[in-house]
Motif scaffolding. Structure first.
Motif, PDB file in Angstrom:
ATOM      1  N   LEU A 115       0.827  -1.212   0.000  1.00 56.24           N
ATOM      2  CA  LEU A 115       0.000   0.000   0.000  1.00 56.24           C
ATOM      3  C   LEU A 115       0.859   1.259   0.000  1.00 56.24           C
ATOM      4  O   LEU A 115       0.583   2.198  -0.753  1.00 56.24           O
ATOM      5  N   SER A 116       1.895   1.291   0.822  1.00 62.22           N
ATOM      6  CA  SER A 116       2.749   2.472   0.892  1.00 62.22           C
ATOM      7  C   SER A 116       3.466   2.717  -0.433  1.00 62.22           C
ATOM      8  O   SER A 116       3.602   3.868  -0.869  1.00 62.22           O
ATOM      9  N   MET A 117       3.893   1.647  -1.086  1.00 57.47           N
ATOM     10  CA  MET A 117       4.581   1.786  -2.368  1.00 57.47           C
ATOM     11  C   MET A 117       3.630   2.297  -3.458  1.00 57.47           C
ATOM     12  O   MET A 117       3.953   3.216  -4.213  1.00 57.47           O
ATOM     13  N   GLY A 254       9.755  17.325 -10.552  1.00 60.40           N
ATOM     14  CA  GLY A 254      10.351  16.483 -11.580  1.00 60.40           C
ATOM     15  C   GLY A 254      11.550  15.719 -11.041  1.00 60.40           C
ATOM     16  O   GLY A 254      11.779  14.555 -11.401  1.00 60.40           O
ATOM     17  N   ILE A 255      12.332  16.361 -10.155  1.00 63.02           N
ATOM     18  CA  ILE A 255      13.464  15.690  -9.519  1.00 63.02           C
ATOM     19  C   ILE A 255      12.976  14.533  -8.664  1.00 63.02           C
ATOM     20  O   ILE A 255      13.556  13.437  -8.659  1.00 63.02           O
ATOM     21  N   VAL A 256      11.866  14.752  -7.934  1.00 62.10           N
ATOM     22  CA  VAL A 256      11.291  13.700  -7.094  1.00 62.10           C
ATOM     23  C   VAL A 256      10.924  12.487  -7.942  1.00 62.10           C
ATOM     24  O   VAL A 256      11.199  11.339  -7.579  1.00 62.10           O
ATOM     25  N   ILE A 257      10.305  12.739  -9.085  1.00 58.57           N
ATOM     26  CA  ILE A 257       9.885  11.651  -9.965  1.00 58.57           C
ATOM     27  C   ILE A 257      11.089  10.946 -10.593  1.00 58.57           C
ATOM     28  O   ILE A 257      11.120   9.722 -10.726  1.00 58.57           O
ATOM     29  N   PHE A 258      12.123  11.715 -10.966  1.00 57.79           N
ATOM     30  CA  PHE A 258      13.338  11.115 -11.528  1.00 57.79           C
ATOM     31  C   PHE A 258      13.977  10.167 -10.518  1.00 57.79           C
ATOM     32  O   PHE A 258      14.396   9.052 -10.866  1.00 57.79           O
ATOM     33  N   TRP A 264      13.208   2.451  -8.791  1.00 57.60           N
ATOM     34  CA  TRP A 264      12.329   1.345  -9.149  1.00 57.60           C
ATOM     35  C   TRP A 264      12.789   0.563 -10.363  1.00 57.60           C
ATOM     36  O   TRP A 264      12.537  -0.639 -10.459  1.00 57.60           O
ATOM     37  N   ILE A 265      13.436   1.203 -11.327  1.00 55.64           N
ATOM     38  CA  ILE A 265      13.830   0.516 -12.562  1.00 55.64           C
ATOM     39  C   ILE A 265      14.722  -0.703 -12.298  1.00 55.64           C
ATOM     40  O   ILE A 265      14.488  -1.778 -12.876  1.00 55.64           O
ATOM     41  N   PRO A 266      15.759  -0.626 -11.435  1.00 52.09           N
ATOM     42  CA  PRO A 266      16.603  -1.813 -11.205  1.00 52.09           C
ATOM     43  C   PRO A 266      15.813  -3.006 -10.680  1.00 52.09           C
ATOM     44  O   PRO A 266      16.085  -4.151 -11.060  1.00 52.09           O
ATOM     45  N   TYR A 267      14.815  -2.761  -9.819  1.00 54.23           N
ATOM     46  CA  TYR A 267      14.023  -3.873  -9.276  1.00 54.23           C
ATOM     47  C   TYR A 267      13.285  -4.611 -10.377  1.00 54.23           C
ATOM     48  O   TYR A 267      13.327  -5.842 -10.450  1.00 54.23           O
ATOM     49  N   TYR A 268      12.595  -3.878 -11.242  1.00 54.23           N
ATOM     50  CA  TYR A 268      11.803  -4.528 -12.279  1.00 54.23           C
ATOM     51  C   TYR A 268      12.682  -5.205 -13.329  1.00 54.23           C
ATOM     52  O   TYR A 268      12.367  -6.302 -13.796  1.00 54.23           O
ATOM     53  N   THR A 278      10.983 -14.514  -4.741  1.00 50.97           N
ATOM     54  CA  THR A 278      10.433 -14.604  -3.398  1.00 50.97           C
ATOM     55  C   THR A 278      11.000 -13.472  -2.571  1.00 50.97           C
ATOM     56  O   THR A 278      12.003 -12.846  -2.929  1.00 50.97           O
ATOM     57  N   SER A 279      10.356 -13.221  -1.415  1.00 53.83           N
ATOM     58  CA  SER A 279      10.806 -12.132  -0.559  1.00 53.83           C
ATOM     59  C   SER A 279      12.119 -12.445   0.139  1.00 53.83           C
ATOM     60  O   SER A 279      12.673 -11.594   0.834  1.00 53.83           O
ATOM     61  N   LEU A 280      12.638 -13.661  -0.016  1.00 53.92           N
ATOM     62  CA  LEU A 280      13.924 -14.011   0.576  1.00 53.92           C
ATOM     63  C   LEU A 280      15.063 -13.951  -0.431  1.00 53.92           C
ATOM     64  O   LEU A 280      16.207 -14.180  -0.076  1.00 53.92           O
ATOM     65  N   SER A 281      14.773 -13.667  -1.694  1.00 52.40           N
ATOM     66  CA  SER A 281      15.815 -13.659  -2.708  1.00 52.40           C
ATOM     67  C   SER A 281      16.689 -12.421  -2.567  1.00 52.40           C
ATOM     68  O   SER A 281      16.295 -11.404  -2.021  1.00 52.40           O
ATOM     69  N   MET A 282      17.924 -12.543  -3.073  1.00 49.69           N
ATOM     70  CA  MET A 282      18.859 -11.432  -2.991  1.00 49.69           C
ATOM     71  C   MET A 282      18.378 -10.241  -3.804  1.00 49.69           C
ATOM     72  O   MET A 282      18.553  -9.079  -3.406  1.00 49.69           O
ATOM     73  N   VAL A 283      17.715 -10.514  -4.955  1.00 50.20           N
ATOM     74  CA  VAL A 283      17.162  -9.443  -5.786  1.00 50.20           C
ATOM     75  C   VAL A 283      16.152  -8.629  -4.991  1.00 50.20           C
ATOM     76  O   VAL A 283      16.185  -7.398  -4.977  1.00 50.20           O
ATOM     77  N   TRP A 284      15.237  -9.347  -4.324  1.00 44.67           N
ATOM     78  CA  TRP A 284      14.196  -8.687  -3.533  1.00 44.67           C
ATOM     79  C   TRP A 284      14.820  -7.845  -2.425  1.00 44.67           C
ATOM     80  O   TRP A 284      14.388  -6.729  -2.142  1.00 44.67           O
ATOM     81  N   THR A 285      15.844  -8.383  -1.764  1.00 42.46           N
ATOM     82  CA  THR A 285      16.453  -7.706  -0.612  1.00 42.46           C
ATOM     83  C   THR A 285      17.184  -6.432  -1.031  1.00 42.46           C
ATOM     84  O   THR A 285      16.940  -5.349  -0.479  1.00 42.46           O
ATOM     85  N   VAL A 286      18.080  -6.556  -2.008  1.00 44.88           N
ATOM     86  CA  VAL A 286      18.912  -5.416  -2.398  1.00 44.88           C
ATOM     87  C   VAL A 286      18.083  -4.305  -3.031  1.00 44.88           C
ATOM     88  O   VAL A 286      18.117  -3.142  -2.590  1.00 44.88           O
ATOM     89  N   PHE A 287      17.302  -4.641  -4.042  1.00 50.89           N
ATOM     90  CA  PHE A 287      16.529  -3.616  -4.743  1.00 50.89           C
ATOM     91  C   PHE A 287      15.298  -3.191  -3.944  1.00 50.89           C
ATOM     92  O   PHE A 287      14.768  -2.098  -4.150  1.00 50.89           O
ATOM     93  N   GLY A 288      14.841  -4.063  -3.024  1.00 53.07           N
ATOM     94  CA  GLY A 288      13.784  -3.652  -2.104  1.00 53.07           C
ATOM     95  C   GLY A 288      14.254  -2.531  -1.203  1.00 53.07           C
ATOM     96  O   GLY A 288      13.516  -1.582  -0.920  1.00 53.07           O
ATOM     97  N   TRP A 289      15.500  -2.610  -0.754  1.00 56.32           N
ATOM     98  CA  TRP A 289      16.057  -1.530   0.066  1.00 56.32           C
ATOM     99  C   TRP A 289      16.299  -0.269  -0.758  1.00 56.32           C
ATOM    100  O   TRP A 289      16.149   0.849  -0.253  1.00 56.32           O
ATOM    101  N   LEU A 290      16.651  -0.425  -2.009  1.00 59.99           N
ATOM    102  CA  LEU A 290      16.819   0.745  -2.875  1.00 59.99           C
ATOM    103  C   LEU A 290      15.499   1.496  -3.013  1.00 59.99           C
ATOM    104  O   LEU A 290      15.459   2.729  -2.990  1.00 59.99           O
ATOM    105  N   ILE A 291      14.394   0.734  -3.125  1.00 65.06           N
ATOM    106  CA  ILE A 291      13.074   1.351  -3.195  1.00 65.06           C
ATOM    107  C   ILE A 291      12.761   2.085  -1.899  1.00 65.06           C
ATOM    108  O   ILE A 291      12.216   3.199  -1.906  1.00 65.06           O
ATOM    109  N   CYS A 292      13.107   1.472  -0.767  1.00 61.94           N
ATOM    110  CA  CYS A 292      12.843   2.097   0.534  1.00 61.94           C
ATOM    111  C   CYS A 292      13.648   3.383   0.718  1.00 61.94           C
ATOM    112  O   CYS A 292      13.152   4.350   1.311  1.00 61.94           O
TER     113      CYS A 292
END
Length: 336
Positions: A115-117, A254-258, A264-268, A278-292
């Motif tokens: 929801l927050s995302m 515009g800076i905020v959106i950039f 988000w792009i690296p995650y997708y 899965t939520s335990l994968s390294m992809v999820w962990t690293v790029f999940g933190w980038l999103i945060c």
């Protein structure tokens, strides 16, 4: 890393020693993990603190009760949820692999994360539309976009975000306790179907981000034309001030959106390169933190660019907002 060092960093135990169905517990005890724990905890605290400053500023000072600032308020509420709930959960799961709060809390935490995302994205879409109307039709902006109308749109944006997240988790078998596949007691793992990753990519990323980028390309083209017209007619001072203000606001947001797109792009890109995530994968962990981290950057952008935020923060930190007339303080009115 040799076997001795590996055993020193990871101690294998059980989440619930009294249960035969308990998951194995992996506790990260190395100094590098402790430093990472401290750093990410500080990031979480700073995210909460900075976004609270934005929320209190816009909520308290009447001068900041504008449609655009309401959108910034909505974005800050979503970012606050990330710092208050999402980040602490991720920090604890980075150090301790076990989930101690039960299945219901697992479901609720994942819904809040989603929801927050998604609420952040809906706020950014509304911000782009708001700036488009403000720049393309500034004379009618105040009559077309009001605080009341914007409040309704924000409510609808959050409602749709919640609806989408519920549907998303339902079809990924992670909404009801009876749906969730638990391999052992003490696990909270989200298994995402690849088909839903593609659907999510289109609905959650490609379509909204395309709309945002198209609107901002139009905004800056209109802004350039307005700037040329203003320079040609220098005697219309009020139009010049208004146009400059709108252009500055558009550039700031515009800076905020950039930054949002960069996070988000690296995650997708990475998540779509594998068959399942899965939520335990390294992809999820690293790029999940980038999103945060994006939730921490937004208020820093406001602090750097917006004079009203710096001024309101001074009033809040000095406790002057407790004065009877503090809600009517002038926050650098020459910049509005």
């Amino acid at each position: 890393m040799n076997n001795t060092e590996y055993q020193h960093n990871i101690t294998v135990q059980y989440c619930f020693p009294d249960s035969t169905a308990s998951c194995r517990k992996e506790v990260q005890t190395g100094p590098a993990y402790m430093l990472l724990f401290i750093f990410l905890s500080c990031v979480s605290v700073c995210t909460v603190f900075l976004n609270l400053l934005v929320i209190i500023s816009i909520s308290h000072f009447k001068q900041l009760h504008t449609p655009t600032n309401l959108l910034i308020l909505s974005l800050s509420v979503a970012d606050l949820l990330v710092g208050l709930i999402v980040m602490p959960v991720k920090v604890m799961r980075l150090i301790d692999s076990c989930w101690y709060l039960g299945i219901v809390a697992c479901i609720v935490s994942e819904i809040i994360i989603g929801l927050s995302m998604f609420a952040s994205l809906s706020s950014l879409i509304f911000i782009a539309v708001d700036r488009y109307i403000a720049v393309s039709d500034p004379l009618l902006y105040s009559s077309r976009i009001t605080v009341c109308k914007m409040s309704v749109f924000i409510f609808l944006g959050w409602s749709f975000s919640l609806f989408y997240i519920v549907i998303y988790f339902y079809f990924n078998n992670h909404l009801l306790p009876s749906q969730i596949y638990i391999r052992c007691y003490g696990e909270c793992v989200v298994f995402l179907k690849y088909s839903w990753l593609v659907i999510d990519l289109v609905i959650f990323f490609l379509v909204p981000c395309s709309v945002i980028l198209i609107l901002y390309s139009i905004i800056f083209n209109v802004a350039r034309r307005q700037a040329k017209a203003v320079r040609a007619v220098m005697n219309i001072i009020s139009q010049k001030v208004s146009s400059s203000s709108q252009i500055k606001a558009a550039k700031t947001l515009g800076i905020v959106i950039f930054v949002y797109l960069a996070c988000w792009i690296p995650y997708y890109v990475s998540s779509l390169s594998v068959e399942s995530v899965t939520s335990l994968s390294m992809v999820w962990t690293v790029f999940g933190w980038l999103i945060c981290i994006n939730s921490s950057v937004n208020p820093l952008i406001y602090a750097i660019v917006y004079p009203w935020f710096r001024e309101s923060a001074k009033y809040i930190l000095s406790c002057r907002i407790f004065e009877s007339s503090s809600s009517r303080f002038n926050l650098l009115p020459q910049h509005f």
